[in-house]
Design a protein around this motif. Structure first.
Motif, PDB file in Angstrom:
ATOM      1  N   PRO A   4      -5.602  -1.087  -0.092  1.00 17.90           N
ATOM      2  CA  PRO A   4      -6.010  -0.785  -1.472  1.00 17.90           C
ATOM      3  C   PRO A   4      -7.529  -0.693  -1.589  1.00 17.90           C
ATOM      4  CG  PRO A   4      -4.350  -2.520  -1.433  1.00 17.90           C
ATOM      5  CD  PRO A   4      -4.802  -2.339  -0.016  1.00 17.90           C
ATOM      6  N   PHE A   5      -8.009   0.349  -2.251  1.00 14.33           N
ATOM      7  CA  PHE A   5      -9.456   0.497  -2.442  1.00 14.33           C
ATOM      8  C   PHE A   5      -9.799   1.089  -3.805  1.00 14.33           C
ATOM      9  CE2 PHE A   5      -8.095   4.627  -0.973  1.00 14.33           C
ATOM     10  CZ  PHE A   5      -8.943   5.540  -1.571  1.00 14.33           C
ATOM     11  N   ILE A   6      -8.795   1.420  -4.605  1.00 13.43           N
ATOM     12  CA  ILE A   6      -9.024   2.051  -5.906  1.00 13.43           C
ATOM     13  C   ILE A   6      -8.808   1.027  -7.017  1.00 13.43           C
ATOM     14  CG2 ILE A   6      -8.372   3.919  -7.466  1.00 13.43           C
ATOM     15  CD1 ILE A   6      -7.184   5.379  -5.041  1.00 13.43           C
ATOM     16  N   ARG A   7      -9.859   0.674  -7.719  1.00 13.77           N
ATOM     17  CA  ARG A   7      -9.732  -0.243  -8.858  1.00 13.77           C
ATOM     18  C   ARG A   7      -9.246   0.527 -10.090  1.00 13.77           C
ATOM     19  NH1 ARG A   7     -15.319  -3.271  -9.414  1.00 13.77           N
ATOM     20  NH2 ARG A   7     -14.151  -4.355 -11.053  1.00 13.77           N
ATOM     21  N   ASP A  71       1.398  19.516  -8.492  1.00 10.64           N
ATOM     22  CA  ASP A  71       0.427  19.110  -7.469  1.00 10.64           C
ATOM     23  C   ASP A  71      -0.361  17.881  -7.925  1.00 10.64           C
ATOM     24  OD1 ASP A  71       1.111  21.229  -5.799  1.00 10.64           O
ATOM     25  OD2 ASP A  71      -0.426  22.555  -6.637  1.00 10.64           O
ATOM     26  N   PHE A  72      -0.818  17.920  -9.175  1.00  8.20           N
ATOM     27  CA  PHE A  72      -1.615  16.806  -9.703  1.00  8.20           C
ATOM     28  C   PHE A  72      -0.765  15.546  -9.869  1.00  8.20           C
ATOM     29  CE2 PHE A  72      -4.144  20.479 -10.997  1.00  8.20           C
ATOM     30  CZ  PHE A  72      -5.427  20.064 -10.673  1.00  8.20           C
ATOM     31  N   GLN A  73       0.466  15.728 -10.319  1.00 10.22           N
ATOM     32  CA  GLN A  73       1.365  14.592 -10.494  1.00 10.22           C
ATOM     33  C   GLN A  73       1.653  13.921  -9.154  1.00 10.22           C
ATOM     34  OE1 GLN A  73       5.138  15.641 -12.247  1.00 10.22           O
ATOM     35  NE2 GLN A  73       5.774  13.520 -12.515  1.00 10.22           N
ATOM     36  N   ARG A  74       1.897  14.727  -8.148  1.00 11.51           N
ATOM     37  CA  ARG A  74       2.169  14.192  -6.808  1.00 11.51           C
ATOM     38  C   ARG A  74       0.927  13.500  -6.239  1.00 11.51           C
ATOM     39  NH1 ARG A  74       3.930  18.484  -2.336  1.00 11.51           N
ATOM     40  NH2 ARG A  74       1.815  19.151  -2.830  1.00 11.51           N
ATOM     41  N   TYR A  75      -0.243  14.059  -6.513  1.00  8.39           N
ATOM     42  CA  TYR A  75      -1.511  13.488  -6.063  1.00  8.39           C
ATOM     43  C   TYR A  75      -1.735  12.098  -6.656  1.00  8.39           C
ATOM     44  CZ  TYR A  75      -6.704  13.095  -6.194  1.00  8.39           C
ATOM     45  OH  TYR A  75      -8.014  12.687  -6.105  1.00  8.39           O
ATOM     46  N   LEU A  76      -1.545  11.975  -7.972  1.00 11.37           N
ATOM     47  CA  LEU A  76      -1.725  10.684  -8.628  1.00 11.37           C
ATOM     48  C   LEU A  76      -0.702   9.666  -8.140  1.00 11.37           C
ATOM     49  CD1 LEU A  76      -2.447  11.857 -12.295  1.00 11.37           C
ATOM     50  CD2 LEU A  76      -4.090  10.897 -10.663  1.00 11.37           C
ATOM     51  N   GLY A  77       0.529  10.114  -7.927  1.00 11.32           N
ATOM     52  CA  GLY A  77       1.565   9.221  -7.415  1.00 11.32           C
ATOM     53  C   GLY A  77       1.267   8.746  -6.003  1.00 11.32           C
ATOM     54  N   ALA A  78       0.701   9.633  -5.198  1.00 10.26           N
ATOM     55  CA  ALA A  78       0.387   9.278  -3.816  1.00 10.26           C
ATOM     56  C   ALA A  78      -0.756   8.272  -3.730  1.00 10.26           C
ATOM     57  CB  ALA A  78       0.029  10.540  -3.029  1.00 10.26           C
ATOM     58  N   LEU A  79      -1.579   8.204  -4.778  1.00 10.62           N
ATOM     59  CA  LEU A  79      -2.705   7.264  -4.776  1.00 10.62           C
ATOM     60  C   LEU A  79      -2.308   5.865  -5.226  1.00 10.62           C
ATOM     61  CD1 LEU A  79      -5.611   9.434  -6.275  1.00 10.62           C
ATOM     62  CD2 LEU A  79      -5.172   8.902  -3.869  1.00 10.62           C
ATOM     63  N   GLU A  80      -1.164   5.736  -5.882  1.00 17.21           N
ATOM     64  CA  GLU A  80      -0.758   4.439  -6.424  1.00 17.21           C
ATOM     65  C   GLU A  80      -0.675   3.322  -5.378  1.00 17.21           C
ATOM     66  OE1 GLU A  80       2.741   4.941  -8.771  1.00 17.21           O
ATOM     67  OE2 GLU A  80       1.607   5.601 -10.532  1.00 17.21           O
ATOM     68  N   PRO A  81      -0.196   3.592  -4.137  1.00 19.52           N
ATOM     69  CA  PRO A  81      -0.173   2.508  -3.138  1.00 19.52           C
ATOM     70  C   PRO A  81      -1.572   2.004  -2.770  1.00 19.52           C
ATOM     71  CG  PRO A  81       1.307   4.295  -2.499  1.00 19.52           C
ATOM     72  CD  PRO A  81       0.487   4.796  -3.639  1.00 19.52           C
ATOM     73  N   TYR A  82      -2.606   2.742  -3.138  1.00 21.18           N
ATOM     74  CA  TYR A  82      -3.972   2.354  -2.798  1.00 21.18           C
ATOM     75  C   TYR A  82      -4.689   1.638  -3.955  1.00 21.18           C
ATOM     76  CZ  TYR A  82      -3.224   5.503   1.131  1.00 21.18           C
ATOM     77  OH  TYR A  82      -2.720   6.109   2.262  1.00 21.18           O
ATOM     78  N   LEU A  83      -3.945   1.347  -5.027  1.00 17.92           N
ATOM     79  CA  LEU A  83      -4.554   0.654  -6.160  1.00 17.92           C
ATOM     80  C   LEU A  83      -4.813  -0.810  -5.821  1.00 17.92           C
ATOM     81  CD1 LEU A  83      -2.516   2.077  -9.187  1.00 17.92           C
ATOM     82  CD2 LEU A  83      -4.803   2.727  -8.431  1.00 17.92           C
ATOM     83  N   ALA A  84      -6.041  -1.250  -6.041  1.00 17.66           N
ATOM     84  CA  ALA A  84      -6.423  -2.648  -5.810  1.00 17.66           C
ATOM     85  C   ALA A  84      -6.142  -3.437  -7.075  1.00 17.66           C
ATOM     86  CB  ALA A  84      -7.898  -2.741  -5.436  1.00 17.66           C
ATOM     87  N   SER A  85      -5.155  -4.300  -7.033  1.00 18.63           N
ATOM     88  CA  SER A  85      -4.722  -5.034  -8.210  1.00 18.63           C
ATOM     89  C   SER A  85      -5.765  -6.047  -8.690  1.00 18.63           C
ATOM     90  CB  SER A  85      -3.413  -5.768  -7.902  1.00 18.63           C
ATOM     91  OG  SER A  85      -2.951  -6.491  -9.014  1.00 18.63           O
ATOM     92  N   TYR A  86      -5.715  -6.345  -9.970  1.00 18.41           N
ATOM     93  CA  TYR A  86      -6.477  -7.456 -10.542  1.00 18.41           C
ATOM     94  C   TYR A  86      -6.157  -8.699  -9.713  1.00 18.41           C
ATOM     95  CZ  TYR A  86      -8.050 -10.542 -14.420  1.00 18.41           C
ATOM     96  OH  TYR A  86      -8.683 -11.466 -15.206  1.00 18.41           O
ATOM     97  N   PRO A  87      -7.152  -9.524  -9.383  1.00 17.16           N
ATOM     98  CA  PRO A  87      -6.901 -10.684  -8.509  1.00 17.16           C
ATOM     99  C   PRO A  87      -5.807 -11.603  -9.060  1.00 17.16           C
ATOM    100  CG  PRO A  87      -9.251 -10.358  -8.848  1.00 17.16           C
ATOM    101  CD  PRO A  87      -8.562  -9.440  -9.812  1.00 17.16           C
TER     102      PRO A  87
END
Length: 215
Positions: A4-7, A71-87
């Motif tokens: 995860p690297f996306i806040r 394309d955009f919907q799939r792109y945003l969905g593909a980024l979700e596993p990289y979301l850095a959760s609130y601690p």
């Protein structure tokens, strides 16, 4: 394994640029204009990150190649596993941040998707108080203050979107003040924090305010 690297606020930047680029594709026919907007969207996204690996940058810059809503919907969905959760935070940790409130009415933490949270907040209707918990440099900062609806729209300090506002007033102690000397610092913020968390794209104003009133 996905690191995860996306806040949350950075993901909001990506969503905002995705929406803008899709709208441009629907309304603009000039290819040179489209290419400029594509390049700018990718640049704004990468500029939201202080550091990116080459692979991460390439992943984000894919937005400049898309044509369809799918394309955009799939792109945003593909980024979700990289979301850095609130601690991770517990009710006990929250209670320690507000020791004066023995019967603190904190939110149900199990009902919150912390991937989409930049700051945790809730309103105690009985006391007209807003509580905010923000992670900063490895620790949690808790602030509280009186919340007063204004019944008018304006720009929220935190997310900078036009929204129905409330005036948030926090008591704080000036530097070198006597033990009984306090002043109030106030700002206009969203009445509804869920939408604010979904819209915030920069933590600068939020952090500046929190650090200015922390005890």
């Amino acid at each position: 394994m996905n690191t995860p690297f996306i806040r949350n606020h950075q993901y909001n930047v990506i969503k905002k640029q995705s929406e803008f680029l899709q709208n441009t594709l629907r309304t603009v026919a000039d290819r040179s204009v489209l290419e400029t907007v594509r390049y700018r969207a990718a640049a704004i996204i990468t500029e939201a990150f202080p550091y990116l690996t080459e692979d991460q940058q390439q992943m984000l810059e894919q937005i400049s190649t898309f044509e369809t809503a799918y394309d955009f919907q799939r792109y945003l969905g593909a980024l979700e596993p990289y979301l850095a959760s609130y601690p991770p935070i517990t009710l006990k940790q929250i209670q320690k941040l507000f020791p004066k409130h023995k019967k603190l009415k904190a939110p149900d933490l199990s009902s919150i998707d912390f991937r989409y949270v930049t700051y945790l907040s809730w309103v105690d209707i009985a006391t007209n108080k807003l509580f905010i918990v923000y992670p900063f440099e490895g620790q949690f900062i808790g602030i509280e203050g009186r919340i007063t609806p204004t019944n008018k729209k304006g720009y929220c300090l935190f997310c900078n979107r036009p929204q129905e506002l409330a005036f948030f007033s926090v008591k704080t102690k000036p530097a070198n003040a006597s033990p009984d000397d306090y002043c109030a610092v106030g700002q206009y913020v969203c009445m509804e924090n869920h939408g604010c968390n979904q819209s915030i794209t920069d933590t600068g104003a939020l952090e500046k305010f929190i650090l200015s009133v922390r005890k």
